[in-house]
Design a protein around this motif. Structure first.
Motif, PDB file in Angstrom:
ATOM      1  N   ALA A   1       0.837  -1.207   0.000  1.00  0.00           N
ATOM      2  CA  ALA A   1       0.000   0.000   0.000  1.00  0.00           C
ATOM      3  C   ALA A   1       0.868   1.252   0.000  1.00  0.00           C
ATOM      4  N   HIS A   2       2.071   1.136   0.547  1.00  0.00           N
ATOM      5  CA  HIS A   2       2.983   2.279   0.623  1.00  0.00           C
ATOM      6  C   HIS A   2       4.398   1.796   0.317  1.00  0.00           C
ATOM      7  N   VAL A   3       5.134   2.596  -0.414  1.00  0.00           N
ATOM      8  CA  VAL A   3       6.566   2.374  -0.619  1.00  0.00           C
ATOM      9  C   VAL A   3       7.280   3.667  -0.247  1.00  0.00           C
ATOM     10  N   VAL A   4       8.124   3.586   0.759  1.00  0.00           N
ATOM     11  CA  VAL A   4       8.843   4.761   1.254  1.00  0.00           C
ATOM     12  C   VAL A   4      10.296   4.656   0.822  1.00  0.00           C
ATOM     13  N   LYS A   5      10.809   5.744   0.249  1.00  0.00           N
ATOM     14  CA  LYS A   5      12.179   5.751  -0.249  1.00  0.00           C
ATOM     15  C   LYS A   5      12.981   6.844   0.448  1.00  0.00           C
ATOM     16  N   VAL A   6      14.191   6.507   0.848  1.00  0.00           N
ATOM     17  CA  VAL A   6      15.107   7.508   1.395  1.00  0.00           C
ATOM     18  C   VAL A   6      16.515   7.228   0.880  1.00  0.00           C
ATOM     19  N   ASP A   7      17.310   8.262   0.774  1.00  0.00           N
ATOM     20  CA  ASP A   7      18.744   8.141   0.525  1.00  0.00           C
ATOM     21  C   ASP A   7      19.452   8.619   1.786  1.00  0.00           C
ATOM     22  N   VAL A   8      20.343   7.811   2.310  1.00  0.00           N
ATOM     23  CA  VAL A   8      21.059   8.189   3.536  1.00  0.00           C
ATOM     24  C   VAL A   8      22.555   8.135   3.290  1.00  0.00           C
ATOM     25  N   VAL A   9      23.250   9.025   3.956  1.00  0.00           N
ATOM     26  CA  VAL A   9      24.693   9.176   3.768  1.00  0.00           C
ATOM     27  C   VAL A   9      25.405   8.938   5.094  1.00  0.00           C
ATOM     28  N   ASN A  10      26.441   8.142   5.065  1.00  0.00           N
ATOM     29  CA  ASN A  10      27.375   8.037   6.187  1.00  0.00           C
ATOM     30  C   ASN A  10      28.662   8.706   5.755  1.00  0.00           C
TER      31      ASN A  10
ATOM     32  N   PRO B   1      26.891   0.105  12.104  1.00  0.00           N
ATOM     33  CA  PRO B   1      26.189   1.376  12.299  1.00  0.00           C
ATOM     34  C   PRO B   1      25.499   1.869  11.033  1.00  0.00           C
ATOM     35  N   GLU B   2      26.156   1.660   9.882  1.00  0.00           N
ATOM     36  CA  GLU B   2      25.553   2.085   8.619  1.00  0.00           C
ATOM     37  C   GLU B   2      24.253   1.325   8.356  1.00  0.00           C
ATOM     38  N   ALA B   3      24.256   0.015   8.622  1.00  0.00           N
ATOM     39  CA  ALA B   3      23.063  -0.801   8.384  1.00  0.00           C
ATOM     40  C   ALA B   3      21.903  -0.349   9.253  1.00  0.00           C
ATOM     41  N   ASN B   4      22.163  -0.147  10.518  1.00  0.00           N
ATOM     42  CA  ASN B   4      21.096   0.261  11.423  1.00  0.00           C
ATOM     43  C   ASN B   4      20.660   1.694  11.173  1.00  0.00           C
ATOM     44  N   TYR B   5      21.587   2.530  10.718  1.00  0.00           N
ATOM     45  CA  TYR B   5      21.233   3.914  10.387  1.00  0.00           C
ATOM     46  C   TYR B   5      20.233   3.954   9.230  1.00  0.00           C
ATOM     47  N   LEU B   6      20.511   3.211   8.188  1.00  0.00           N
ATOM     48  CA  LEU B   6      19.603   3.238   7.031  1.00  0.00           C
ATOM     49  C   LEU B   6      18.237   2.653   7.395  1.00  0.00           C
ATOM     50  N   MET B   7      18.238   1.626   8.257  1.00  0.00           N
ATOM     51  CA  MET B   7      16.971   1.005   8.647  1.00  0.00           C
ATOM     52  C   MET B   7      16.130   1.961   9.477  1.00  0.00           C
ATOM     53  N   GLU B   8      16.755   2.588  10.459  1.00  0.00           N
ATOM     54  CA  GLU B   8      15.995   3.472  11.349  1.00  0.00           C
ATOM     55  C   GLU B   8      15.576   4.768  10.662  1.00  0.00           C
ATOM     56  N   ARG B   9      16.341   5.226   9.703  1.00  0.00           N
ATOM     57  CA  ARG B   9      15.970   6.453   8.990  1.00  0.00           C
ATOM     58  C   ARG B   9      14.776   6.203   8.062  1.00  0.00           C
ATOM     59  N   VAL B  10      14.732   5.039   7.411  1.00  0.00           N
ATOM     60  CA  VAL B  10      13.594   4.779   6.528  1.00  0.00           C
ATOM     61  C   VAL B  10      12.330   4.525   7.353  1.00  0.00           C
ATOM     62  N   ILE B  11      12.485   3.949   8.539  1.00  0.00           N
ATOM     63  CA  ILE B  11      11.304   3.737   9.387  1.00  0.00           C
ATOM     64  C   ILE B  11      10.740   5.070   9.858  1.00  0.00           C
TER      65      ILE B  11
ATOM     66  N   ARG C   1      33.663   4.691   7.049  1.00  0.00           N
ATOM     67  CA  ARG C   1      32.319   5.013   6.556  1.00  0.00           C
ATOM     68  C   ARG C   1      32.369   5.430   5.083  1.00  0.00           C
ATOM     69  N   ASP C   2      31.946   6.646   4.735  1.00  0.00           N
ATOM     70  CA  ASP C   2      31.927   7.185   3.377  1.00  0.00           C
ATOM     71  C   ASP C   2      31.113   6.307   2.431  1.00  0.00           C
ATOM     72  N   SER C   3      29.817   6.257   2.689  1.00  0.00           N
ATOM     73  CA  SER C   3      28.939   5.467   1.833  1.00  0.00           C
ATOM     74  C   SER C   3      27.575   6.134   1.704  1.00  0.00           C
ATOM     75  N   ILE C   4      26.889   5.820   0.619  1.00  0.00           N
ATOM     76  CA  ILE C   4      25.543   6.322   0.343  1.00  0.00           C
ATOM     77  C   ILE C   4      24.635   5.115   0.147  1.00  0.00           C
ATOM     78  N   TRP C   5      23.448   5.172   0.758  1.00  0.00           N
ATOM     79  CA  TRP C   5      22.532   4.036   0.689  1.00  0.00           C
ATOM     80  C   TRP C   5      21.158   4.498   0.220  1.00  0.00           C
ATOM     81  N   HIS C   6      20.628   3.768  -0.738  1.00  0.00           N
ATOM     82  CA  HIS C   6      19.303   4.041  -1.296  1.00  0.00           C
ATOM     83  C   HIS C   6      18.375   2.952  -0.765  1.00  0.00           C
ATOM     84  N   VAL C   7      17.351   3.360  -0.028  1.00  0.00           N
ATOM     85  CA  VAL C   7      16.546   2.412   0.731  1.00  0.00           C
ATOM     86  C   VAL C   7      15.082   2.536   0.328  1.00  0.00           C
ATOM     87  N   GLU C   8      14.458   1.390   0.111  1.00  0.00           N
ATOM     88  CA  GLU C   8      13.030   1.341  -0.190  1.00  0.00           C
ATOM     89  C   GLU C   8      12.365   0.346   0.755  1.00  0.00           C
ATOM     90  N   LEU C   9      11.302   0.806   1.409  1.00  0.00           N
ATOM     91  CA  LEU C   9      10.573  -0.036   2.357  1.00  0.00           C
ATOM     92  C   LEU C   9       9.125  -0.158   1.895  1.00  0.00           C
TER      93      LEU C   9
END
Length: 774
Positions: A189-198, A380-390, A301-309
């Protein structure tokens, strides 16, 4: 494992000597009559070396030698660092360019060593280093991920498009998992997208890197004193670079002033110092300046993550797509390829029940310092992207951030939980941890505190950050127990850098053997003496060294009981053991463990037994999955953007706590490092020249005492089932949970009507601009 092995509150045996200034750091134990080295470093990020003129430097007063790559050709050095063989897409291995000890034809980043001066004093060495003239032909620099991905400038010919590695999980040979994931998103019903940077950050350990190198021509033996996280790993890496057999190199480490992963790698300076020591016949010492540390220590660090939930109408998580890019720097360090691959996917889907998950990543080269392990290294990067998209989903669906998380937590009855990315979580009670954290943080009372802040002209926000990480890394570790001079001596591989290993393992051995702490000595840091452990990385020491200690102690007691029966002439009588003493009940016949050890030594000499009590064992474990929930509250000054962290609650499940004092110290230190990344730390480069713009504490913000609130640290332990002591990693837990929690709290305070692309570090300037945009 003995119940005595859980120490609630106890002091640390390490503290007294360190507080009295009796520590033995690398700079404290330099060899007598050591001469001093200084390195000539490239001022350019990317350039060809046309020529190097060392004449003036060689003629300078006090100078003993000036070396370039040509002067070390006789050693036939191999590459300084290279990737582990880790297959990616279509089975392709990482592209790993040759990294020289001293650059000879091209430099890949500002600060790369080009020449080395050895002199009688530090001042003479530094002065002469300034006299070395290098003629460079500068080349365009690739600095950012965007520049690397564009492919406009090719750094290494073998890495097309500057790609070092591409990877995807989970394995999906028939496409079924991809089909299921696509269906989850199609039905959502919903698709949420975020880009997060470490952002890129530095380890900035209290003790800069330093080393003393010696060579004994009689034994053809090299010795390297340096601060490491495990001497066996550094010996293997340096020996590989020098192309010598490992027994020809001895590596020594005593006290280490912080490592955080950065001191688990080798560096070009180490083989250069050893080669100079052999050529000169003198001990050669080098201590990095703080400026050199910023320019040469592995970055992070120095990474960019594109996340879709994908979510159902009520906010149930249906599927997760994660795609990321990491800037590896000019060369690959040994573990660089693991950070955006296994370390990210190993944490997914953290504490949430998401049936379909796909992770893809690509690693790119740039003209910057190589990226290596740093506290968490992907967790930390994995949990950051998860919590930011939530949090983004909570805003989009208009559901309270805590409620959305609550609806999706993995239930305890699902343990062990098979994650969609491969790992199986063995234990944990995520809902219980979550509710305890919210209660301790008084989440329900936040509205009243927000109102009070508003009355004082401040904006108050609350952030929640759950986390789960995969800990352990290499799941094999040895330990050795010997009896020497009336003491029980435990030898371990990891070299502590402040974690309190001496205290923890002294206590663990004492408890397992039923003897006093004072009867136990702990040794580490000598590759010629100690067991070849993997090192203190990946929050693995408690679970792996602890398991090895328990296994070894148990075998010691089995052997000791057999010897005790002989010594006591027990015959068929039962021999009991308690508090370090074997005895036969009601006979008065008794013998201590240490007396048994002496008898066993003599019996072995006489051929009566095959083994004395000295025992080596290797523990094999599975991974552990530390987890927890953090809650932070911040106040923002709307006029300046200044952030004040006013409340912080950190609840963790690190399994059995071998020493609660040390556990809480690790969590608090980790939270502070997470705060540093969230609001200040940034290893910034000029995007055109590749010059480091944050090369000192004037330009690189470290968290200070006034940046850190009083922390509330709580526990919700569930025993880990994959190792003998029941422990889960704790060294990275604080950092893993902190960054997202702080950023979520700041975003909550800003209360923007539309999503804001908040990128760490959230400095006052960034926050002020976000407030204006909101």
């Amino acid at each position: 494992m003995s119940d005595r092995s859980i120490r609630k509150w106890a002091g640390r045996y390490e503290d007294g000597p360190l507080l009295r200034g009796e520590g033995q750091y690398t700079d404290d134990v330099r060899a007598e009559k050591a001469v001093i080295a200084a390195f000539v470093r490239s001022p350019h990020a990317h350039a060809k070396i046309k020529s190097i003129d060392t004449a003036a430097a060689k003629a300078a007063e006090g100078v003993l030698a000036v070396y370039t790559a040509k002067d070390f050709e006789e050693f036939g050095f191999g590459t300084v660092s290279g990737s582990i063989p880790f297959p990616g897409k279509n089975g392709a291995m990482p592209v790993s360019p040759f990294r020289p000890v001293l650059a000879h034809d091209i430099v890949g980043h500002a600060g790369e060593p080009v020449a080395m001066v050895v002199a009688k004093s530090e001042a003479a060495a530094l002065d002469a280093a300034d006299m070395v003239v290098v003629d460079y032909d500068t080349l365009p620099a690739v600095v950012t991920l965007e520049q690397a991905m564009s492919g406009n400038t090719q750094i290494w010919p073998q890495a097309k498009g500057n790609v070092a590695h591409e990877w995807a999980t989970p394995p999906d040979p028939d496409g079924a998992k991809q089909k299921a994931l696509d269906e989850a998103f199609k039905s959502a019903a919903h698709v949420v997208k975020v880009d997060v940077v470490n952002q890129r950050i530095c380890a900035v350990s209290m003790e800069p890197r330093a080393a003393t190198a010696t060579f004994d021509p009689k034994s053809d033996q090299y010795t390297l004193w340096t601060g490491t996280q495990g001497v066996a790993g550094i010996r293997a890496q340096v020996a590989m670079t020098m192309k010598i057999d490992m027994p020809k190199l001895r590596v020594l480490t005593k006290d280490v002033g912080g490592g955080f992963g950065m001191k688990a790698s080798t560096y070009p300076e180490y083989p250069a110092l050893l080669a100079a020591a052999k050529k000169l016949g003198k001990p050669v010492h080098w201590t990095s300046t703080r400026a050199e540390s910023f320019l040469t220590d592995n970055h992070a660090r120095d990474s960019i993550w594109h996340v879709e939930l994908a979510l159902s109408p009520r906010g149930k998580f249906l599927g997760l797509r994660v795609k990321g890019e990491m800037n590896a720097g000019a060369y690959l360090t040994g573990v660089a390829v693991l950070i955006p691959t296994l370390h990210i996917s190993g944490c997914m889907p953290t504490v949430y029940d998401i049936p379909q998950v796909m992770v893809e990543s690509a690693i790119y080269f740039s003209n910057t310092v190589p990226v290596g392990a740093y506290r968490g290294a992907g967790r930390p990067e994995a949990n950051y992207l998860m919590e930011r998209v939530i949090d983004a989903a909570a805003r989009e669906l208009n559901i309270d951030q805590a409620e959305l998380r609550r609806r999706n937590l993995i239930k305890p009855e699902k343990m062990p939980y098979q994650s969609a990315t491969g790992p199986k979580y063995d234990s944990g009670d995520f809902p219980s941890a979550f509710e305890k954290a919210l209660e301790a943080a008084d989440y329900k009372g936040f509205a009243a505190r927000k109102k009070d802040s508003k009355a004082r002209g401040k904006l108050r926000g609350i952030g929640v950050g759950c986390y789960l990480e995969i800990s352990g890394g290499h799941y094999e570790e040895p330990a050795r127990i010997t009896f020497e001079n009336g003491k029980c001596v435990i030898s371990m591989g990891p070299a502590p850098q402040g974690q309190g290993h001496i205290t923890v393992f002294k206590q663990l051995v004492a408890d397992q053997l039923g003897i006093s702490d004072d009867d136990v000595d702990v040794t580490f840091g000598d590759s010629a003496r100690d067991v070849p452990g993997f090192g203190a990385v990946a929050s693995r020491s408690a679970m792996l060294v602890g398991s090895a200690v328990v296994q070894t102690a148990d075998k010691v007691l089995v052997k000791a009981k057999g010897v005790a029966k002989t010594v006591l002439q027990a015959g068929d009588a039962e021999v009991t053991y308690k508090s370090g003493v074997f005895e036969i009940a009601k006979t008065g016949r008794r013998v201590t463990l240490f007396e048994v050890a002496e008898h066993a030594r003599e019996m072995k000499k006489q051929g009566a037994i095959e083994e004395n009590l000295d025992t080596n064992e290797i523990a094999h474990t599975g991974p552990s999955f530390p987890n927890g929930c953090h809650v932070a509250e911040v106040e923002l000054d709307p006029d300046t953007g200044e952030v004040d962290i006013v409340r912080y609650t950190a609840l963790s499940d690190c399994g059995v706590m071998l020493n609660q004092t040390i556990v809480e110290g690790q969590i608090e230190g980790g939270v502070v490092q997470g705060i540093g990344q969230a609001i200040g730390e940034f290893t910034r480069y000029d995007t055109t020249s590749g010059q480091l713009l944050a090369g000192s504490f004037m330009d690189y913000m470290m968290p200070r005492a006034d940046s850190v609130p009083s922390l509330t640290v709580l526990h919700n332990p569930t025993r880990c089932t994959t190792n003998l002591v029941g422990a889960k990693g704790v060294g990275e837990a604080g950092t893993t949970g902190a960054t997202a929690t702080i950023v979520n709290a700041i975003e909550n305070a800003i209360s923007a009507a539309k999503p804001l692309p908040l990128v760490m570090p959230l400095t006052p300037q960034v926050v002020w601009k976000a407030l204006q945009d909101a």
